[in-house]
Design a protein around this motif. Structure first.
Motif, PDB file in Angstrom:
ATOM      1  N   CYS A  93     -28.676   2.419  38.105  1.00  0.00           N
ATOM      2  CA  CYS A  93     -28.115   2.883  37.002  1.00  0.00           C
ATOM      3  C   CYS A  93     -26.552   2.913  38.484  1.00  0.00           C
ATOM      4  CB  CYS A  93     -27.698   3.430  36.072  1.00  0.00           C
ATOM      5  SG  CYS A  93     -28.773   2.679  34.669  1.00  0.00           S
ATOM      6  N   SER A  94     -25.333   2.674  38.690  1.00  0.00           N
ATOM      7  CA  SER A  94     -24.712   3.213  40.143  1.00  0.00           C
ATOM      8  C   SER A  94     -23.219   2.841  39.433  1.00  0.00           C
ATOM      9  CB  SER A  94     -24.845   2.091  40.517  1.00  0.00           C
ATOM     10  OG  SER A  94     -24.012   0.895  40.143  1.00  0.00           O
ATOM     11  N   VAL A  95     -22.637   3.032  37.656  1.00  0.00           N
ATOM     12  CA  VAL A  95     -21.468   3.253  37.303  1.00  0.00           C
ATOM     13  C   VAL A  95     -21.271   4.521  37.354  1.00  0.00           C
ATOM     14  CG1 VAL A  95     -19.175   3.025  35.683  1.00  0.00           C
ATOM     15  CG2 VAL A  95     -21.051   1.287  35.773  1.00  0.00           C
ATOM     16  N   TYR A  96     -21.612   5.761  37.876  1.00  0.00           N
ATOM     17  CA  TYR A  96     -21.481   6.649  37.388  1.00  0.00           C
ATOM     18  C   TYR A  96     -22.171   7.747  38.250  1.00  0.00           C
ATOM     19  CZ  TYR A  96     -22.572   7.305  32.328  1.00  0.00           C
ATOM     20  OH  TYR A  96     -22.999   7.338  31.399  1.00  0.00           O
ATOM     21  N   GLU A  97     -22.566   9.037  38.439  1.00  0.00           N
ATOM     22  CA  GLU A  97     -23.302   9.914  38.935  1.00  0.00           C
ATOM     23  C   GLU A  97     -24.509  10.931  37.509  1.00  0.00           C
ATOM     24  OE1 GLU A  97     -24.258  14.062  40.678  1.00  0.00           O
ATOM     25  OE2 GLU A  97     -22.667  13.113  41.694  1.00  0.00           O
ATOM     26  N   GLY A  98     -26.087  10.238  37.315  1.00  0.00           N
ATOM     27  CA  GLY A  98     -26.163  10.653  35.850  1.00  0.00           C
ATOM     28  C   GLY A  98     -26.670   9.346  35.351  1.00  0.00           C
ATOM     29  N   GLN A  99     -26.028   8.652  35.150  1.00  0.00           N
ATOM     30  CA  GLN A  99     -26.067   7.706  34.387  1.00  0.00           C
ATOM     31  C   GLN A  99     -27.261   6.885  34.355  1.00  0.00           C
ATOM     32  OE1 GLN A  99     -24.313   3.846  35.806  1.00  0.00           O
ATOM     33  NE2 GLN A  99     -24.962   2.950  34.265  1.00  0.00           N
ATOM     34  N   LYS A 100     -28.084   6.823  32.706  1.00  0.00           N
ATOM     35  CA  LYS A 100     -29.404   6.523  32.901  1.00  0.00           C
ATOM     36  C   LYS A 100     -29.108   4.952  32.129  1.00  0.00           C
ATOM     37  CE  LYS A 100     -31.482  10.488  34.289  1.00  0.00           C
ATOM     38  NZ  LYS A 100     -31.146  10.993  34.877  1.00  0.00           N
ATOM     39  N   ALA A 101     -28.667   4.706  31.155  1.00  0.00           N
ATOM     40  CA  ALA A 101     -28.918   3.535  30.730  1.00  0.00           C
ATOM     41  C   ALA A 101     -27.274   3.178  30.367  1.00  0.00           C
ATOM     42  CB  ALA A 101     -28.919   3.623  29.090  1.00  0.00           C
ATOM     43  N   LEU A 106     -26.883   0.325  25.594  1.00  0.00           N
ATOM     44  CA  LEU A 106     -28.397   0.179  25.125  1.00  0.00           C
ATOM     45  C   LEU A 106     -29.164   0.083  26.379  1.00  0.00           C
ATOM     46  CD1 LEU A 106     -28.799  -0.829  21.390  1.00  0.00           C
ATOM     47  CD2 LEU A 106     -28.756   1.054  22.430  1.00  0.00           C
ATOM     48  N   TYR A 107     -28.325  -0.909  27.294  1.00  0.00           N
ATOM     49  CA  TYR A 107     -29.001  -1.366  28.734  1.00  0.00           C
ATOM     50  C   TYR A 107     -30.201  -1.063  29.485  1.00  0.00           C
ATOM     51  CZ  TYR A 107     -29.396  -3.764  32.804  1.00  0.00           C
ATOM     52  OH  TYR A 107     -30.034  -5.115  34.282  1.00  0.00           O
ATOM     53  N   GLU A 108     -31.252  -1.068  29.476  1.00  0.00           N
ATOM     54  CA  GLU A 108     -31.969   0.018  30.108  1.00  0.00           C
ATOM     55  C   GLU A 108     -31.333  -0.382  31.832  1.00  0.00           C
ATOM     56  OE1 GLU A 108     -33.484   2.906  29.790  1.00  0.00           O
ATOM     57  OE2 GLU A 108     -33.253   2.739  27.642  1.00  0.00           O
ATOM     58  N   CYS A 109     -30.566   0.204  32.625  1.00  0.00           N
ATOM     59  CA  CYS A 109     -30.513   0.135  33.756  1.00  0.00           C
ATOM     60  C   CYS A 109     -31.352   0.621  35.128  1.00  0.00           C
ATOM     61  CB  CYS A 109     -28.980   0.100  34.156  1.00  0.00           C
ATOM     62  SG  CYS A 109     -28.296   1.780  34.089  1.00  0.00           S
ATOM     63  N   ASN A 110     -31.937   1.602  34.286  1.00  0.00           N
ATOM     64  CA  ASN A 110     -32.651   2.424  35.275  1.00  0.00           C
ATOM     65  C   ASN A 110     -34.011   2.170  35.430  1.00  0.00           C
ATOM     66  OD1 ASN A 110     -32.982   4.565  36.756  1.00  0.00           O
ATOM     67  ND2 ASN A 110     -32.914   6.703  35.739  1.00  0.00           N
ATOM     68  N   ARG A 111     -34.657   1.658  36.009  1.00  0.00           N
ATOM     69  CA  ARG A 111     -35.836   0.860  36.267  1.00  0.00           C
ATOM     70  C   ARG A 111     -36.015   0.473  37.765  1.00  0.00           C
ATOM     71  NH1 ARG A 111     -36.762  -3.125  32.475  1.00  0.00           N
ATOM     72  NH2 ARG A 111     -37.081  -4.537  34.141  1.00  0.00           N
ATOM     73  N   PRO A 112     -36.573   1.706  37.868  1.00  0.00           N
ATOM     74  CA  PRO A 112     -36.920   1.567  39.423  1.00  0.00           C
ATOM     75  C   PRO A 112     -38.309   0.645  39.837  1.00  0.00           C
ATOM     76  CG  PRO A 112     -36.921   4.098  39.141  1.00  0.00           C
ATOM     77  CD  PRO A 112     -36.247   2.927  37.674  1.00  0.00           C
ATOM     78  N   TRP A 113     -39.254   1.101  38.864  1.00  0.00           N
ATOM     79  CA  TRP A 113     -39.962  -0.026  39.565  1.00  0.00           C
ATOM     80  C   TRP A 113     -39.738  -1.274  38.810  1.00  0.00           C
ATOM     81  CZ3 TRP A 113     -38.388   3.276  35.593  1.00  0.00           C
ATOM     82  CH2 TRP A 113     -38.441   2.403  33.957  1.00  0.00           C
ATOM     83  N   ALA A 114     -38.788  -1.299  38.342  1.00  0.00           N
ATOM     84  CA  ALA A 114     -38.721  -3.540  38.211  1.00  0.00           C
ATOM     85  C   ALA A 114     -38.576  -4.077  39.559  1.00  0.00           C
ATOM     86  CB  ALA A 114     -37.945  -3.210  37.403  1.00  0.00           C
ATOM     87  N   GLY A 167     -26.817   6.536  27.601  1.00  0.00           N
ATOM     88  CA  GLY A 167     -25.495   5.136  27.818  1.00  0.00           C
ATOM     89  C   GLY A 167     -24.527   5.419  27.770  1.00  0.00           C
ATOM     90  N   ALA A 168     -23.861   6.298  28.063  1.00  0.00           N
ATOM     91  CA  ALA A 168     -22.396   6.355  28.051  1.00  0.00           C
ATOM     92  C   ALA A 168     -21.321   5.132  28.276  1.00  0.00           C
ATOM     93  CB  ALA A 168     -21.737   7.878  28.186  1.00  0.00           C
ATOM     94  N   PRO A 169     -20.333   4.873  28.225  1.00  0.00           N
ATOM     95  CA  PRO A 169     -19.985   4.196  28.840  1.00  0.00           C
ATOM     96  C   PRO A 169     -18.846   4.947  29.560  1.00  0.00           C
ATOM     97  CG  PRO A 169     -19.560   4.279  26.924  1.00  0.00           C
ATOM     98  CD  PRO A 169     -20.315   5.335  26.522  1.00  0.00           C
ATOM     99  N   GLY A 170     -18.552   4.437  31.026  1.00  0.00           N
ATOM    100  CA  GLY A 170     -18.094   5.171  31.991  1.00  0.00           C
ATOM    101  C   GLY A 170     -16.501   5.040  31.640  1.00  0.00           C
ATOM    102  N   PRO A 171     -16.253   5.667  33.464  1.00  0.00           N
ATOM    103  CA  PRO A 171     -14.686   6.183  32.351  1.00  0.00           C
ATOM    104  C   PRO A 171     -13.939   5.200  32.250  1.00  0.00           C
ATOM    105  CG  PRO A 171     -15.189   6.982  34.777  1.00  0.00           C
ATOM    106  CD  PRO A 171     -16.232   6.145  34.313  1.00  0.00           C
ATOM    107  N   LEU A 172     -13.055   5.195  31.969  1.00  0.00           N
ATOM    108  CA  LEU A 172     -12.248   4.441  31.340  1.00  0.00           C
ATOM    109  C   LEU A 172     -11.206   3.721  32.614  1.00  0.00           C
ATOM    110  CD1 LEU A 172     -10.913   5.421  27.749  1.00  0.00           C
ATOM    111  CD2 LEU A 172     -12.188   3.453  28.044  1.00  0.00           C
ATOM    112  N   PHE A 173     -10.844   2.466  32.479  1.00  0.00           N
ATOM    113  CA  PHE A 173     -10.007   1.669  33.461  1.00  0.00           C
ATOM    114  C   PHE A 173      -9.163   0.792  32.685  1.00  0.00           C
ATOM    115  CE2 PHE A 173      -9.365  -1.823  35.979  1.00  0.00           C
ATOM    116  CZ  PHE A 173      -8.885  -1.334  37.154  1.00  0.00           C
ATOM    117  N   CYS A 174      -8.037   0.741  33.598  1.00  0.00           N
ATOM    118  CA  CYS A 174      -6.649  -0.408  32.999  1.00  0.00           C
ATOM    119  C   CYS A 174      -6.657  -0.219  33.885  1.00  0.00           C
ATOM    120  CB  CYS A 174      -5.761   0.944  32.145  1.00  0.00           C
ATOM    121  SG  CYS A 174      -5.800   0.404  31.268  1.00  0.00           S
ATOM    122  N   GLY A 175      -5.978  -2.397  34.190  1.00  0.00           N
ATOM    123  CA  GLY A 175      -5.497  -2.637  35.097  1.00  0.00           C
ATOM    124  C   GLY A 175      -4.586  -3.970  34.752  1.00  0.00           C
ATOM    125  N   PRO A 176      -4.099  -4.393  35.501  1.00  0.00           N
ATOM    126  CA  PRO A 176      -3.018  -5.757  35.198  1.00  0.00           C
ATOM    127  C   PRO A 176      -3.944  -6.849  35.008  1.00  0.00           C
ATOM    128  CG  PRO A 176      -2.425  -5.655  37.193  1.00  0.00           C
ATOM    129  CD  PRO A 176      -3.702  -4.574  37.163  1.00  0.00           C
TER     130      PRO A 176
END
Length: 127
Positions: free
Chosen positions: A118-126, A104-112, A82-91
Motif C-alpha cells: 500500500c503506497s497512498v499514505y503512511e500506515g495504509q493496510k488496505a 476492502l482491497y488488500e494491498c498489503n501483501r508482501p508475500w504475493a 482501509g480508509a480512503p486517502g486524502p481527498l484530491f481535486c483537480g480540473p
C-alpha cells in the motif's frame, strides 16, 4: 447577537472535537456509493457540488471565484483500516474520470508474487 455567539461557539466546539478525536483538519471521504468511496467525494458528498456553493448577497464580497485550473490535495485523512486517502481535486480537463476507493482491497501483501504494498499514505493496510 447572543444567538450568533452561541452558534459560533457550537461550531468551534464541534470543529475542535472532530480535530482532536480524528486528528484531522481536512474533510474525510465518508460517502459510500455502491459499497465504494468515489474519488469524486472531494468535489461534494451526499449529492452536493462544493463549487456551486455561493454566498448570500450580504456576504458576496467574501466569495472567491472558482479557479478551473486549480489542483489541491488534503493533508489529513481518516486512519481506520482501509480508509480512503486524502481527498484530491483537480480540473476536469485533466481528470475526466476519477474512479473509486475500494476499502476492502488488500494491498498489503508482501508475500504475493509480485509483492503488493500500500503506497497512498503512511500506515495504509488496505484500500
Amino acid at each position: 447577537f447572543v444567538l450568533g455567539l452561541v452558534n459560533m461557539a457550537a461550531f468551534l466546539a464541534q470543529s475542535m472535537k472532530e480535530t482532536i478525536q480524528y486528528d484531522a483538519c481536512d474533510e474525510n471521504s465518508w460517502d459510500l456509493i455502491g459499497g465504494k468511496y468515489p474519488l469524486s467525494n472531494a468535489c461534494g458528498q451526499l449529492g452536493q457540488s462544493y463549487q456551486d456553493y455561493h454566498c448570500s448577497d450580504e456576504e458576496k464580497h467574501m466569495e472567491c471565484p472558482v479557479d478551473p485550473n486549480m489542483s489541491i490535495t488534503a493533508v489529513t485523512h481518516a486512519k481506520w483500516y482501509g480508509a480512503p486517502g486524502p481527498l484530491f481535486c483537480g480540473p476536469k480537463t485533466e481528470y475526466s474520470f476519477t474512479g473509486i476507493w475500494d476499502h476492502l482491497y488488500e494491498c498489503n501483501r508482501p508475500w504475493a508474487n509480485p509483492p503488493e504494498t500500500c503506497s497512498v499514505y503512511e500506515g495504509q493496510k488496505a484500500g
